[in-house]
Design a protein around this motif. Structure first.
Motif, mmCIF file in Angstrom:
data_model
loop_
_atom_site.group_PDB
_atom_site.id
_atom_site.type_symbol
_atom_site.label_atom_id
_atom_site.label_comp_id
_atom_site.label_asym_id
_atom_site.label_seq_id
_atom_site.Cartn_x
_atom_site.Cartn_y
_atom_site.Cartn_z
ATOM 1 N N PHE A 89 0.828 -1.786 -0.136
ATOM 2 C CA PHE A 89 -0.091 -0.249 -0.153
ATOM 3 C C PHE A 89 0.712 1.331 0.123
ATOM 4 O O PHE A 89 0.358 2.338 0.474
ATOM 5 N N ALA A 90 2.192 0.977 -0.315
ATOM 6 C CA ALA A 90 2.948 1.947 -0.218
ATOM 7 C C ALA A 90 2.572 3.489 -1.521
ATOM 8 O O ALA A 90 2.689 4.832 -0.316
ATOM 9 N N TYR A 91 2.539 3.388 -2.008
ATOM 10 C CA TYR A 91 1.524 4.058 -3.532
ATOM 11 C C TYR A 91 0.619 5.566 -1.723
ATOM 12 O O TYR A 91 0.421 6.792 -2.197
ATOM 13 N N PHE A 92 -0.006 4.437 -1.674
ATOM 14 C CA PHE A 92 -1.783 5.107 -1.084
ATOM 15 C C PHE A 92 -1.135 5.808 0.377
ATOM 16 O O PHE A 92 -1.376 6.631 0.793
ATOM 17 N N ASP A 93 -0.478 5.159 0.278
ATOM 18 C CA ASP A 93 0.774 5.672 1.913
ATOM 19 C C ASP A 93 1.746 7.357 1.623
ATOM 20 O O ASP A 93 1.648 8.207 2.010
ATOM 21 N N VAL A 94 2.345 6.789 -0.065
ATOM 22 C CA VAL A 94 2.436 8.302 0.038
ATOM 23 C C VAL A 94 1.777 9.996 -0.555
ATOM 24 O O VAL A 94 1.733 10.867 -0.188
ATOM 25 N N GLN A 95 0.113 9.365 -0.447
ATOM 26 C CA GLN A 95 -0.277 10.214 -1.013
ATOM 27 C C GLN A 95 -1.157 11.272 0.055
ATOM 28 O O GLN A 95 -1.143 12.335 0.594
ATOM 29 N N ALA A 96 -1.523 9.990 1.065
ATOM 30 C CA ALA A 96 -1.210 10.217 2.263
ATOM 31 C C ALA A 96 -0.323 11.149 3.258
ATOM 32 O O ALA A 96 -1.091 12.434 3.734
ATOM 33 N N GLN A 97 0.224 11.136 2.679
ATOM 34 C CA GLN A 97 1.523 12.128 3.778
ATOM 35 C C GLN A 97 1.367 13.084 2.581
ATOM 36 O O GLN A 97 1.636 14.440 2.853
ATOM 37 N N TRP A 98 1.259 13.052 1.302
ATOM 38 C CA TRP A 98 0.874 14.865 0.448
ATOM 39 C C TRP A 98 -0.922 14.657 1.245
ATOM 40 O O TRP A 98 -0.921 16.478 1.253
ATOM 41 N N GLY A 99 -1.011 14.367 2.068
ATOM 42 C CA GLY A 99 -2.319 14.669 2.511
ATOM 43 C C GLY A 99 -4.121 14.731 1.294
ATOM 44 O O GLY A 99 -4.741 15.517 0.732
ATOM 45 N N ASN A 100 -3.633 13.643 0.271
ATOM 46 C CA ASN A 100 -3.895 13.286 -0.779
ATOM 47 C C ASN A 100 -4.737 11.974 -0.477
ATOM 48 O O ASN A 100 -5.381 11.983 -1.670
ATOM 49 N N ASN A 101 -5.751 11.269 0.980
ATOM 50 C CA ASN A 101 -6.007 10.552 1.144
ATOM 51 C C ASN A 101 -7.534 11.110 0.978
ATOM 52 O O ASN A 101 -8.158 11.623 0.739
ATOM 53 N N ILE A 102 -8.299 9.799 1.123
ATOM 54 C CA ILE A 102 -10.089 9.773 1.070
ATOM 55 C C ILE A 102 -10.025 9.572 2.007
ATOM 56 O O ILE A 102 -10.308 9.285 3.457
ATOM 57 N N ASP A 103 -11.320 11.019 1.779
ATOM 58 C CA ASP A 103 -11.788 11.012 3.601
ATOM 59 C C ASP A 103 -13.090 10.994 3.287
ATOM 60 O O ASP A 103 -13.723 11.323 4.693
ATOM 61 N N GLY A 104 -14.067 11.504 2.420
ATOM 62 C CA GLY A 104 -15.076 11.414 1.857
ATOM 63 C C GLY A 104 -15.877 12.465 1.799
ATOM 64 O O GLY A 104 -17.144 13.240 2.075
ATOM 65 N N GLY A 105 -14.892 13.577 1.907
ATOM 66 C CA GLY A 105 -15.480 14.924 2.386
ATOM 67 C C GLY A 105 -15.824 15.672 3.418
ATOM 68 O O GLY A 105 -15.821 16.825 3.579
ATOM 69 N N ARG A 106 -15.187 15.195 4.406
ATOM 70 C CA ARG A 106 -14.676 15.797 5.539
ATOM 71 C C ARG A 106 -13.695 17.028 5.583
ATOM 72 O O ARG A 106 -13.786 17.984 6.380
ATOM 73 N N ALA A 107 -12.935 16.821 4.804
ATOM 74 C CA ALA A 107 -12.044 17.622 4.622
ATOM 75 C C ALA A 107 -12.439 19.681 4.453
ATOM 76 O O ALA A 107 -12.630 20.279 3.872
ATOM 77 N N LEU A 108 -13.586 18.720 2.429
ATOM 78 C CA LEU A 108 -14.334 19.978 2.097
ATOM 79 C C LEU A 108 -14.647 20.120 3.415
ATOM 80 O O LEU A 108 -15.477 21.777 3.425
ATOM 81 N N ALA A 109 -15.926 19.863 3.905
ATOM 82 C CA ALA A 109 -16.764 20.266 4.802
ATOM 83 C C ALA A 109 -16.199 21.291 6.108
ATOM 84 O O ALA A 109 -17.047 22.439 6.698
ATOM 85 N N SER A 110 -14.169 20.657 6.214
ATOM 86 C CA SER A 110 -14.296 21.695 7.650
ATOM 87 C C SER A 110 -13.776 22.917 7.187
ATOM 88 O O SER A 110 -13.447 23.539 7.414
ATOM 89 N N PHE A 111 -13.189 22.128 5.435
ATOM 90 C CA PHE A 111 -13.110 24.468 5.288
ATOM 91 C C PHE A 111 -13.926 25.054 4.838
ATOM 92 O O PHE A 111 -14.214 26.514 4.559
ATOM 93 N N ILE A 112 -15.731 24.650 4.041
ATOM 94 C CA ILE A 112 -16.537 25.880 4.524
ATOM 95 C C ILE A 112 -16.542 26.338 5.317
ATOM 96 O O ILE A 112 -17.111 27.175 5.735
ATOM 97 N N ALA A 113 -17.394 24.978 6.684
ATOM 98 C CA ALA A 113 -17.251 25.432 8.064
ATOM 99 C C ALA A 113 -16.269 26.807 8.108
ATOM 100 O O ALA A 113 -17.049 27.736 9.169
#
Length: 399
Positions: A269-293
């Motif tokens: 799962f190294a590729y997905f770990d790399v993306q998570a380090q960049w903050g590009n993991n899938i969170d279901g939209g929580r980051a978008l909702a927090s940004f709007i809030a």
């Protein structure tokens, strides 16, 4: 599911062998010439406005296009290969393994056989791919709604709010070109070609997963429908052998790079770990909702309105009864762009390859009483897009 949504070839389309490949390609290019001319004109306007604004502020326009943000990472890979990592103050690691290999491979190849630097080669790839993408966007639009709509669709893609990225040494134009021609190949029944193009798309951006899903779901629905019609599993599979082969081919590019990262890093799962380090993991939209809030209420309302417009366009695409592969691809790109945890400002750029979202506006523009009115609307949009692009590129943050 309607036949219109599943169709791969219009009833009156010419047989693929009725015309020699050379003359057929020439005729296709001649038909696309107006779309390519309009697209080139609106992108040239964007570059002209950027150059004027950069000159007025004492900045280098070329550096803004080829020597900042993600383009620097691609050039470093082109020059030195993979292996560069940055450690941030908070301890997070940004590895160049987050970037797919096709663009840097092209940059390296071009720079080795021409006087161009990797940055210049990246611009050459992006600008050439932009024309190929506009041609593919036109081809899809013309196939579904006629040649004039295809021209307008290509123009609308060229004046998309973040269309300035199409002039940068980024992967958006390359990926959109591959995606558009993949969809066109599916719509015209060329499944092997679609699978091969999808392999290249899978070596370009992780969002090729949307394209892979479009091919796989379309094939699955087609097979189920034909089996239910009484064809029998054996005859149906034999009759659709090329489609099955194309679908099997489609994910190989994407999978090859994910496996490469896994082997290199010693983790499946190294590729997905790399993306998570960049903050590009899938969170279901929580980051978008927090940004709007966290926004002031006027800005939050404006962003919610923009998301509402996006949702309305998606509904219009469904109501327009777009063919299944086009619709699946569009919805998947939109979903992928919204449910990631990455930097909010990049989301409009990530959504730009979803060009079928512009099909309903393109059809609406064609319903205006005169061609002049449609041209005037496109001219205004081109000016707004050029101004926004210059303002963004001359700013501090990445697109």
């Amino acid at each position: 599911m309607s036949d219109n949504q599943l169709r791969t070839r219009t009833p009156d389309a010419p047989a693929p062998r009725s015309i020699a490949p050379g003359p057929r390609a020439t005729a296709a290019l001649r038909a696309a010439a107006p779309a390519l001319a309009v697209y080139a004109a609106v992108r040239a306007l964007g570059l002209l406005v950027l150059w004027a604004a950069a000159s007025a502020t004492g900045k280098d326009a070329l550096t803004r296009l080829s020597g900042r943000w993600d383009s620097v990472w691609y050039q470093r890979i082109a020059e030195d290969g993979y292996g560069y990592t940055v450690t941030l103050p908070d301890g997070a690691l940004h590895s160049d393994l987050a970037f797919f290999p096709l663009l840097p491979a092209l940059e390296r190849g071009i720079s080795e056989v021409t006087p161009l630097t990797p940055g210049g080669a990246g611009l050459l790839v992006a600008w050439s791919a932009g024309l190929l993408a506009a041609w593919g966007v036109f081809a899809v639009g013309a196939h579904l709604h006629g040649r004039r709509t295809g021209v307008v669709l290509a123009a609308l893609w060229g004046v998309y709010p973040t269309a300035f990225v199409q002039s940068m040494a980024y992967t958006e134009t390359l990926f959109t070109a591959l995606a558009a021609w993949t969809l066109y190949a599916v719509l015209t029944g060329r499944w092997i070609a679609a699978g091969a193009l999808c392999v290249l798309a899978g070596l370009t951006r992780p969002s090729a997963a949307a394209l892979i899903a479009a091919l796989a779901i379309t094939a699955a629905v087609t097979l189920v429908r034909e089996c239910r019609a009484g064809g029998g599993a054996g005859p149906v599979l034999r009759r659709n052998g090329r489609m099955i082969a194309g679908v099997a081919l489609a994910p190989l590019g994407w999978l090859a790079y994910v496996v490469f990262v896994a082997v290199r890093e010693g983790s499946p799962f190294a590729y997905f770990d790399v993306q998570a380090q960049w903050g590009n993991n899938i969170d279901g939209g929580r980051a978008l909702a927090s940004f709007i809030a966290g926004l002031p209420w006027p800005a939050a309302l404006g962003l919610c309105a923009a998301l509402g417009l996006l949702g309305w366009l998606v509904v219009l695409c469904v109501r327009q009864r777009q063919p299944l592969p086009v619709l699946v691809y569009t919805l998947a790109i939109v979903v992928i762009s919204l449910i990631g945890a990455g930097y909010f400002g990049s989301r409009p750029r990530l959504m730009m390859p979803a060009f079928p979202l512009l099909l309903p506006p393109a059809v609406a523009l064609m319903r205006l009483r005169t061609t002049g009115r449609a041209a005037a609307v496109l001219a205004v949009l081109a000016c707004l897009s050029a101004g926004y692009g210059a303002w963004t590129l001359l700013g501090a943050g990445p697109p």
